[in-house]
Write a protein that holds these residues in place. Structure first.
Motif, short mmCIF file in Angstrom:
data_model
loop_
_atom_site.label_atom_id
_atom_site.label_comp_id
_atom_site.label_asym_id
_atom_site.label_seq_id
_atom_site.Cartn_x
_atom_site.Cartn_y
_atom_site.Cartn_z
N LYS A 124 11.20 70.93 21.21
CA LYS A 124 12.39 70.31 21.81
C LYS A 124 13.18 71.34 22.62
O LYS A 124 13.61 71.05 23.74
N TRP A 125 13.36 72.53 22.06
CA TRP A 125 14.12 73.57 22.75
C TRP A 125 13.46 73.92 24.08
O TRP A 125 14.12 74.07 25.09
N ARG A 126 12.14 74.06 24.08
CA ARG A 126 11.42 74.40 25.31
C ARG A 126 11.55 73.29 26.35
O ARG A 126 11.72 73.57 27.54
N ILE A 127 11.49 72.03 25.92
CA ILE A 127 11.66 70.92 26.87
C ILE A 127 13.05 70.95 27.47
O ILE A 127 13.22 70.78 28.68
N GLU A 128 14.05 71.19 26.64
CA GLU A 128 15.44 71.13 27.10
C GLU A 128 15.90 72.40 27.82
O GLU A 128 16.82 72.34 28.62
N ASN A 129 15.29 73.55 27.53
CA ASN A 129 15.77 74.81 28.08
C ASN A 129 14.81 75.49 29.05
O ASN A 129 15.25 76.30 29.87
N ASN A 130 13.54 75.23 28.93
CA ASN A 130 12.56 75.84 29.83
C ASN A 130 12.11 74.81 30.86
O ASN A 130 12.64 74.76 31.96
N SER A 131 11.12 74.00 30.48
CA SER A 131 10.67 72.92 31.35
C SER A 131 9.91 71.90 30.50
O SER A 131 9.44 72.23 29.41
N LEU A 132 9.79 70.71 31.02
CA LEU A 132 9.04 69.68 30.32
C LEU A 132 7.60 70.14 30.10
O LEU A 132 7.06 70.01 29.00
N ASP A 133 6.98 70.70 31.14
CA ASP A 133 5.59 71.15 31.01
C ASP A 133 5.45 72.27 29.98
O ASP A 133 4.48 72.29 29.22
N ASP A 134 6.40 73.19 29.94
CA ASP A 134 6.34 74.26 28.94
C ASP A 134 6.45 73.67 27.54
O ASP A 134 5.72 74.08 26.63
N GLY A 135 7.33 72.73 27.35
CA GLY A 135 7.50 72.11 26.03
C GLY A 135 6.28 71.33 25.59
O GLY A 135 5.86 71.43 24.43
N ILE A 136 5.68 70.58 26.51
CA ILE A 136 4.49 69.80 26.17
C ILE A 136 3.30 70.74 25.93
O ILE A 136 2.52 70.53 25.00
N TRP A 137 3.17 71.79 26.75
CA TRP A 137 2.11 72.76 26.51
C TRP A 137 2.24 73.35 25.10
O TRP A 137 1.26 73.43 24.37
N PHE A 138 3.46 73.74 24.73
CA PHE A 138 3.66 74.32 23.41
C PHE A 138 3.35 73.31 22.32
O PHE A 138 2.74 73.64 21.30
N PHE A 139 3.76 72.06 22.51
CA PHE A 139 3.47 71.00 21.55
C PHE A 139 1.96 70.86 21.34
O PHE A 139 1.48 70.83 20.21
N LYS A 140 1.20 70.81 22.44
CA LYS A 140 -0.26 70.67 22.34
C LYS A 140 -0.86 71.89 21.64
O LYS A 140 -1.74 71.75 20.80
N ASP A 180 2.71 75.51 33.17
CA ASP A 180 3.89 76.13 33.78
C ASP A 180 3.75 77.65 33.64
O ASP A 180 3.78 78.17 32.53
N GLU A 181 3.59 78.33 34.75
CA GLU A 181 3.33 79.78 34.72
C GLU A 181 4.60 80.63 34.69
O GLU A 181 4.52 81.85 34.70
N ASN A 182 5.75 80.02 34.64
CA ASN A 182 7.00 80.77 34.60
C ASN A 182 7.16 81.49 33.26
O ASN A 182 6.67 81.03 32.24
N ASN A 183 7.86 82.59 33.29
CA ASN A 183 8.23 83.30 32.07
C ASN A 183 9.63 82.88 31.67
O ASN A 183 10.55 82.94 32.48
N TYR A 184 9.77 82.45 30.43
CA TYR A 184 11.05 81.95 29.94
C TYR A 184 11.53 82.78 28.75
O TYR A 184 10.76 83.48 28.10
N GLU A 185 12.79 82.59 28.46
CA GLU A 185 13.38 83.18 27.25
C GLU A 185 12.69 82.59 26.03
O GLU A 185 12.27 81.44 26.04
N GLU A 186 12.58 83.39 24.98
CA GLU A 186 11.92 82.94 23.75
C GLU A 186 12.89 82.15 22.86
O GLU A 186 14.09 82.40 22.84
N PHE A 187 12.34 81.22 22.12
CA PHE A 187 13.07 80.43 21.14
C PHE A 187 13.48 81.32 19.96
O PHE A 187 12.70 82.16 19.52
#
Length: 151
Positions: free
Chosen positions: A112-128, A48-55
Motif C-alpha cells: 500500500k505504501w509503495r502504491i501511495e508513495n512511489n507508483s502504482l506499478d512499483d506497488g503492484i510489482w512488489f505485491f507480485k 518501474d525502473e525509478n529508484n524510490y525511498e524505502e518503506f
C-alpha cells in the motif's frame, strides 16, 4: 486497484488498531485473505525502473500487540516439514498464527505504501514479488490454522 487497496485495509486494520469490535473477526479475516490471494492472479504492472525511498516498517511499532489483542485465541500450531516425505513421520515444526498474520500485514502495508508513495506499478510489482516469495505461504498456513481451529 481500489479493490486491492480496500482489501489491504480490511486486513491491516487488525495490526494497526487494538481490540477492534468487529463481529466474526475470523470470518472477516479469512474472507479478505482469500480475496488478496485471488487478486494476486488478477493484477498486472509495467516494471518501474525509478529508484524510490524505502518503506520504513518502524513507523508501525505496535503491530504484534494489536494482532494479539484482536485475535487472543491465535497461537502455535504443528506443521510438517515436508508434506511429500511420506516415510518421515516424526519431523515436524511449529507455526505461529500471530506471526503469520503479522508478516502478512507487514507485507501488505509495504504494498500500500509503495502504491501511495512511489507508483502504482512499483506497488503492484512488489505485491507480485512478495506474495510469491513470502506472503502466500503465510496466508495458506493461516487459513489452514483458522479452518483447523473451527473443528
Amino acid at each position: 486497484m481500489e479493490e486491492l487497496l480496500s482489501t489491504i485495509d480490511e486486513i491491516v486494520k487488525f495490526g494497526l488498531f487494538p481490540k477492534l469490535k468487529d463481529e466474526n473477526k475470523n470470518e472477516l479475516l479469512e474472507k479478505n485473505l482469500i480475496k488478496i490471494y485471488s487478486l494476486y492472479f488478477e493484477v498486472n504492472y509495467n516494471f518501474d525502473e525509478n529508484n524510490y525511498e524505502e518503506f520504513d516498517i518502524k513507523k508501525f511499532p505496535n503491530i504484534r500487540q494489536n494482532v494479539e489483542s484482536n485475535f487472543e485465541n491465535f497461537g502455535f500450531y504443528k506443521m510438517l516439514l515436508d508434506i511429500n516425505d511420506f516415510e518421515n513421520k516424526i519431523e515436524n515444526t511449529l507455526g505461529d498464527a500471530v506471526d503469520d498474520l503479522l508478516d502478512i500485514i507487514k507485507d501488505l502495508l509495504e504494498v500500500k505504501w509503495r502504491i501511495e508513495n512511489n507508483s502504482l506499478d512499483d506497488g503492484i510489482w512488489f505485491f507480485k514479488f512478495i506474495f510469491k516469495s513470502h506472503t502466500q505461504q503465510h496466508i495458506l498456513d493461516l487459513l489452514n490454522y483458522i479452518k483447523q481451529k473451527e473443528e
